[in-house]
Write a protein that holds these residues in place. Structure first.
Motif, PDB file in Angstrom:
ATOM      1  N   HIS A 101       1.540 -27.546 -28.898  1.00 26.19           N
ATOM      2  CA  HIS A 101       0.169 -27.211 -29.275  1.00 26.19           C
ATOM      3  C   HIS A 101      -0.086 -25.761 -28.900  1.00 26.19           C
ATOM      4  O   HIS A 101       0.071 -25.378 -27.747  1.00 26.19           O
ATOM      5  CB  HIS A 101      -0.835 -28.114 -28.550  1.00 26.19           C
ATOM      6  CG  HIS A 101      -2.256 -27.823 -28.920  1.00 26.19           C
ATOM      7  ND1 HIS A 101      -2.819 -28.280 -30.083  1.00 26.19           N
ATOM      8  CD2 HIS A 101      -3.208 -27.102 -28.290  1.00 26.19           C
ATOM      9  CE1 HIS A 101      -4.070 -27.862 -30.151  1.00 26.19           C
ATOM     10  NE2 HIS A 101      -4.336 -27.138 -29.071  1.00 26.19           N
ATOM     11  N   LEU A 116      -6.272 -32.528 -24.533  1.00 24.36           N
ATOM     12  CA  LEU A 116      -6.494 -31.991 -25.877  1.00 24.36           C
ATOM     13  C   LEU A 116      -7.378 -32.966 -26.641  1.00 24.36           C
ATOM     14  O   LEU A 116      -7.029 -34.143 -26.794  1.00 24.36           O
ATOM     15  CB  LEU A 116      -5.166 -31.809 -26.611  1.00 24.36           C
ATOM     16  CG  LEU A 116      -4.276 -30.690 -26.099  1.00 24.36           C
ATOM     17  CD1 LEU A 116      -2.876 -30.784 -26.715  1.00 24.36           C
ATOM     18  CD2 LEU A 116      -4.905 -29.339 -26.391  1.00 24.36           C
ATOM     19  N   ALA A 118      -9.948 -33.652 -30.148  1.00 25.38           N
ATOM     20  CA  ALA A 118     -10.091 -33.269 -31.548  1.00 25.38           C
ATOM     21  C   ALA A 118     -11.293 -32.347 -31.770  1.00 25.38           C
ATOM     22  O   ALA A 118     -11.325 -31.610 -32.744  1.00 25.38           O
ATOM     23  CB  ALA A 118     -10.204 -34.506 -32.419  1.00 25.38           C
ATOM     24  N   VAL A 124      -6.272 -34.108 -33.208  1.00 26.36           N
ATOM     25  CA  VAL A 124      -5.630 -32.971 -32.549  1.00 26.36           C
ATOM     26  C   VAL A 124      -4.436 -32.594 -33.411  1.00 26.36           C
ATOM     27  O   VAL A 124      -3.713 -33.470 -33.898  1.00 26.36           O
ATOM     28  CB  VAL A 124      -5.165 -33.352 -31.121  1.00 26.36           C
ATOM     29  CG1 VAL A 124      -4.322 -32.248 -30.509  1.00 26.36           C
ATOM     30  CG2 VAL A 124      -6.361 -33.670 -30.240  1.00 26.36           C
TER      31      VAL A 124
END
Length: 181
Positions: A101, A116, A118, A124
């Protein structure tokens, strides 16, 4: 891409991922929009766009953000939607053991705290290679690449999808599965 193509791509991203109502466009439940209607409504809202220009943006987009239906009559974004009513019909998939990421350094502390998320999107976004993650992170500032233990997430029941353009999607990535530099 030229400035015109970049601007057109950004317009399509807004309309097909986030706010079709800005021009009065209706997306079907899988996110598809009628191309003729898209072009007509865009023109009514001051955005003159020909079918050739639309095809050029779709063809030349290095991230393959958009797809045109097999019959050539509809278009949709491949992922990145913030519209909860859109389900592009992706089936659960087994990801590579490690995903990446890309983010900007200024977001790392928040990710350490909450994982993480969305945010305004439905998923995500993760990549299968570090280079793509660096490029994504660089769009938002000084890039930082985080690793995601997708194998462990999958083993614990997290679901992954892969979009038509190879972006890996999941609902969220808890901190326990994230490797920080």
């Amino acid at each position: 891409m030229t400035d015109h193509l970049v601007n057109t791509s950004k317009f399509l991203s807004l309309i097909l991922r986030h706010a079709p109502e800005k021009i009065g466009l209706a997306l079907d439940p899988q996110g598809w929009a009628d191309i003729g209607q898209l072009l007509a409504l865009a023109a009514q809202h001051g955005r003159s766009l020909s079918r050739e220009q639309l095809d050029d943006v779709v063809m030349r987009d290095s991230k393959t953000r958009y797809a045109i239906s097999a019959d050539g009559l509809r278009i949709r974004a491949n992922q990145g939607h913030s519209l909860s009513a859109v389900d592009i019909g992706l089936l659960p998939s087994t990801p590579p053991a490690m995903l990446f990421h890309g983010t900007a350094s200024r977001f790392v502390d928040a990710i350490r705290d909450g994982g993480l998320l969305a945010g305004s999107r439905n998923h995500v976004h993760l990549s299968s290679n570090r280079e793509t993650a660096v490029a994504v992170g660089a769009r938002h500032g000084k890039p930082v690449v985080l690793t995601v233990d997708a194998a462990a997430m999958l083993a614990q029941g997290h679901v992954f999808y892969v979009s038509d353009n190879g972006v890996w999607l999941t609902q969220a990535v808890p901190v326990a599965f994230i490797g920080f530099p």
